[in-house]
Design a protein around this motif. Sequence first.
Motif, PDB file in Angstrom:
ATOM      1  N   UNK A 259       6.894  17.595   4.801  1.00  0.00           N
ATOM      2  CA  UNK A 259       6.614  16.274   5.262  1.00  0.00           C
ATOM      3  C   UNK A 259       6.199  15.524   4.279  1.00  0.00           C
ATOM      4  N   UNK A 260       7.138  14.203   4.124  1.00  0.00           N
ATOM      5  CA  UNK A 260       6.363  13.559   2.956  1.00  0.00           C
ATOM      6  C   UNK A 260       5.485  13.397   3.481  1.00  0.00           C
ATOM      7  N   UNK A 261       4.948  13.149   1.969  1.00  0.00           N
ATOM      8  CA  UNK A 261       3.325  12.324   2.497  1.00  0.00           C
ATOM      9  C   UNK A 261       2.837  11.118   2.169  1.00  0.00           C
ATOM     10  N   UNK A 262       3.937  10.599   1.559  1.00  0.00           N
ATOM     11  CA  UNK A 262       3.607   9.350   0.581  1.00  0.00           C
ATOM     12  C   UNK A 262       4.862   8.147   1.571  1.00  0.00           C
ATOM     13  N   UNK A 263       4.497   7.052   1.752  1.00  0.00           N
ATOM     14  CA  UNK A 263       4.677   6.182   2.707  1.00  0.00           C
ATOM     15  C   UNK A 263       4.858   5.084   2.070  1.00  0.00           C
ATOM     16  N   UNK A 264       5.361   4.096   1.502  1.00  0.00           N
ATOM     17  CA  UNK A 264       5.496   2.702   0.890  1.00  0.00           C
ATOM     18  C   UNK A 264       5.776   1.694   1.316  1.00  0.00           C
TER      19      UNK A 264
ATOM     20  N   UNK B 183      -1.366  17.555 -11.537  1.00  0.00           N
ATOM     21  CA  UNK B 183      -1.019  16.600 -12.757  1.00  0.00           C
ATOM     22  C   UNK B 183      -0.656  14.937 -12.006  1.00  0.00           C
ATOM     23  N   UNK B 184      -1.060  14.181 -13.131  1.00  0.00           N
ATOM     24  CA  UNK B 184      -0.222  13.238 -13.075  1.00  0.00           C
ATOM     25  C   UNK B 184      -0.446  12.320 -11.552  1.00  0.00           C
ATOM     26  N   UNK B 185      -2.134  12.081 -11.576  1.00  0.00           N
ATOM     27  CA  UNK B 185      -2.928  12.028 -10.334  1.00  0.00           C
ATOM     28  C   UNK B 185      -1.747  12.503  -9.085  1.00  0.00           C
ATOM     29  N   UNK B 186      -1.904  13.724  -8.665  1.00  0.00           N
ATOM     30  CA  UNK B 186      -1.174  14.782  -7.655  1.00  0.00           C
ATOM     31  C   UNK B 186       0.127  13.731  -7.665  1.00  0.00           C
ATOM     32  N   UNK B 187       0.348  13.651  -8.705  1.00  0.00           N
ATOM     33  CA  UNK B 187       2.295  12.918  -8.310  1.00  0.00           C
ATOM     34  C   UNK B 187       2.424  11.626  -8.127  1.00  0.00           C
ATOM     35  N   UNK B 188       1.656  10.242  -8.273  1.00  0.00           N
ATOM     36  CA  UNK B 188       0.958   9.541  -7.689  1.00  0.00           C
ATOM     37  C   UNK B 188       0.259   9.137  -6.732  1.00  0.00           C
ATOM     38  N   UNK B 189      -0.123  10.082  -5.653  1.00  0.00           N
ATOM     39  CA  UNK B 189      -0.764  10.635  -4.625  1.00  0.00           C
ATOM     40  C   UNK B 189      -2.331  10.373  -4.168  1.00  0.00           C
ATOM     41  N   UNK B 190      -2.970  10.707  -5.577  1.00  0.00           N
ATOM     42  CA  UNK B 190      -4.101  10.854  -5.481  1.00  0.00           C
ATOM     43  C   UNK B 190      -4.548  11.885  -5.826  1.00  0.00           C
ATOM     44  N   UNK B 191      -4.946  12.710  -7.130  1.00  0.00           N
ATOM     45  CA  UNK B 191      -5.442  14.186  -7.398  1.00  0.00           C
ATOM     46  C   UNK B 191      -6.732  14.610  -6.527  1.00  0.00           C
ATOM     47  N   UNK B 192      -7.977  13.709  -6.529  1.00  0.00           N
ATOM     48  CA  UNK B 192      -9.265  14.259  -5.572  1.00  0.00           C
ATOM     49  C   UNK B 192      -8.538  14.601  -4.450  1.00  0.00           C
TER      50      UNK B 192
ATOM     51  N   UNK C 139       0.708  -1.321   0.084  1.00  0.00           N
ATOM     52  CA  UNK C 139      -0.039  -0.042  -0.293  1.00  0.00           C
ATOM     53  C   UNK C 139       0.806   1.505  -0.110  1.00  0.00           C
ATOM     54  N   UNK C 140       0.510   2.461  -0.814  1.00  0.00           N
ATOM     55  CA  UNK C 140       0.906   3.593  -0.373  1.00  0.00           C
ATOM     56  C   UNK C 140       0.373   4.558   0.224  1.00  0.00           C
ATOM     57  N   UNK C 141       0.852   4.869   1.430  1.00  0.00           N
ATOM     58  CA  UNK C 141      -0.389   5.666   2.383  1.00  0.00           C
ATOM     59  C   UNK C 141       0.124   7.049   2.167  1.00  0.00           C
ATOM     60  N   UNK C 142      -0.750   7.884   2.207  1.00  0.00           N
ATOM     61  CA  UNK C 142      -1.131   9.267   2.073  1.00  0.00           C
ATOM     62  C   UNK C 142      -1.178   9.672   3.228  1.00  0.00           C
ATOM     63  N   UNK C 143      -0.896  10.994   3.009  1.00  0.00           N
ATOM     64  CA  UNK C 143      -1.193  11.979   4.885  1.00  0.00           C
ATOM     65  C   UNK C 143      -1.636  13.052   3.763  1.00  0.00           C
ATOM     66  N   UNK C 144      -2.988  13.593   4.407  1.00  0.00           N
ATOM     67  CA  UNK C 144      -3.389  14.202   4.170  1.00  0.00           C
ATOM     68  C   UNK C 144      -3.144  15.364   5.206  1.00  0.00           C
TER      69      UNK C 144
ATOM     70  N   UNK D 101      -3.808   4.508   0.334  1.00  0.00           N
ATOM     71  CA  UNK D 101      -4.428   4.017   1.916  1.00  0.00           C
ATOM     72  C   UNK D 101      -4.542   5.955   2.301  1.00  0.00           C
ATOM     73  N   UNK D 102      -5.434   6.363   2.368  1.00  0.00           N
ATOM     74  CA  UNK D 102      -5.840   7.917   2.964  1.00  0.00           C
ATOM     75  C   UNK D 102      -5.604   7.816   4.865  1.00  0.00           C
ATOM     76  N   UNK D 103      -4.819   8.391   5.410  1.00  0.00           N
ATOM     77  CA  UNK D 103      -4.856   9.063   6.354  1.00  0.00           C
ATOM     78  C   UNK D 103      -4.864  10.502   6.597  1.00  0.00           C
ATOM     79  N   UNK D 104      -5.496  10.769   7.741  1.00  0.00           N
ATOM     80  CA  UNK D 104      -5.146  12.263   8.579  1.00  0.00           C
ATOM     81  C   UNK D 104      -4.169  12.493   9.691  1.00  0.00           C
TER      82      UNK D 104
END
Length: 388
Positions: A250-255, A37-46, A8-13, A377-380
């Motif tokens: 802070x980096x947003x993605x954890x793979x 662009x590009x799906x928010x650089x791979x993070x999920x555009x929406x 999973x790629x965890x995305x910290x909103x 997987x979106x976390x906050x």
Amino acid sequence: MNETVRARAEIDLAAVRANVRALRERAPGAAFMAVVKADAYGHGAVACARAAVEAGAAWLGTATPQEALALRAPEAGLPDDVRIMCWLWTPGGPWREAIEAGIDVSLSGLWALDEVIRAARSAGVPARVQLKADTGLGRGGCQPGDWAELVAGALRAEAAGLLRITGLWSHFACADEPGHPSITAQLNRFREMVAYAERQGVDPEVRHIANSPATLTLPESHFDLVRPGIAMYGVSPSPEIGLPADFGLRPVMTLAASLALVKRVPEGHGVSYGHHYVTSGATTLGLVPLGYADGIPRHASSTGPVLVEGKWRTVAGRVAMDQFVVDLGGDDPGPGAEAVLFGPGDRGEPTAEDWAKAAGTIAYEIVTRIGNRVPRVYVDDAHEGSGT
């Protein structure tokens, strides 16, 4: 890690919002365009667009028309007053749909102006257009020698009620290289081309040239709007200008992935295609179920770093399509143990920049190439000092 999840790629909103606020502080007098662009650089555009807007972004930037239209769709759940810009057009593109959706479209040449005029007539709605100047990047944008003709044509169409010139813009070639002579040259050329257009009667809503590195280090380039991309996701645009923490990012993605197999092998055992890695002694191997089909760079074969149970391991041999191996040095964490490829670094894990170095590329490519087989997987989560 849930044991049912391969990877999973965890995305910290919360980190997205904190990064937007930190970047806005760098350009307090300018509007903020969140480049997704590009799906928010791979993070999920929406999801990232929503978070950026919550943190004060008034604009969203996209490359393709399809990206822009997806953000304008009702299911995206974005406020109607958020401006969306799209800049990568080819002949026959969905101009009418973009015009009807109120998307700002970028024009670099007369062919595009002709197409947008026809689409505006068909739609019965004036187009919102931004004229792009090629100030030295040599990619998109109108050459200085053709600028007068493009400006004149756009002004005629504006006078006819077919469009509104909402912006004048350009893009740096070397803003991530401090002191590069092209930076001053491009800024001067941009000022000249903007001044010419304004003397002819153009009254833009925004003038902009600042990408991530310029937002961070070149306040003289901020004009009316800045448009950070990679920095919004907590990745430095260049180690030469500083690490993310230097800018409060802070980096947003954890793979991460779950080890699919752990096994003992003897000395002299070949690992993966071509046997470019051979064990130097009896050891344990861990199978990470991610490969180049998921965006793991094959160029990181034998070099990519992975954190397993608190220890850095290295890709052993070639990265294959769906998997790669790490030498665990005799440790036996067992199948299902977490293997963290990159993240913020809080737990000692590698970062996207570490993977970029291992693969001989840039961190932009590392995060952007993570494919859709890897669920987001979106976390906050709030973080101390993050402003959340």
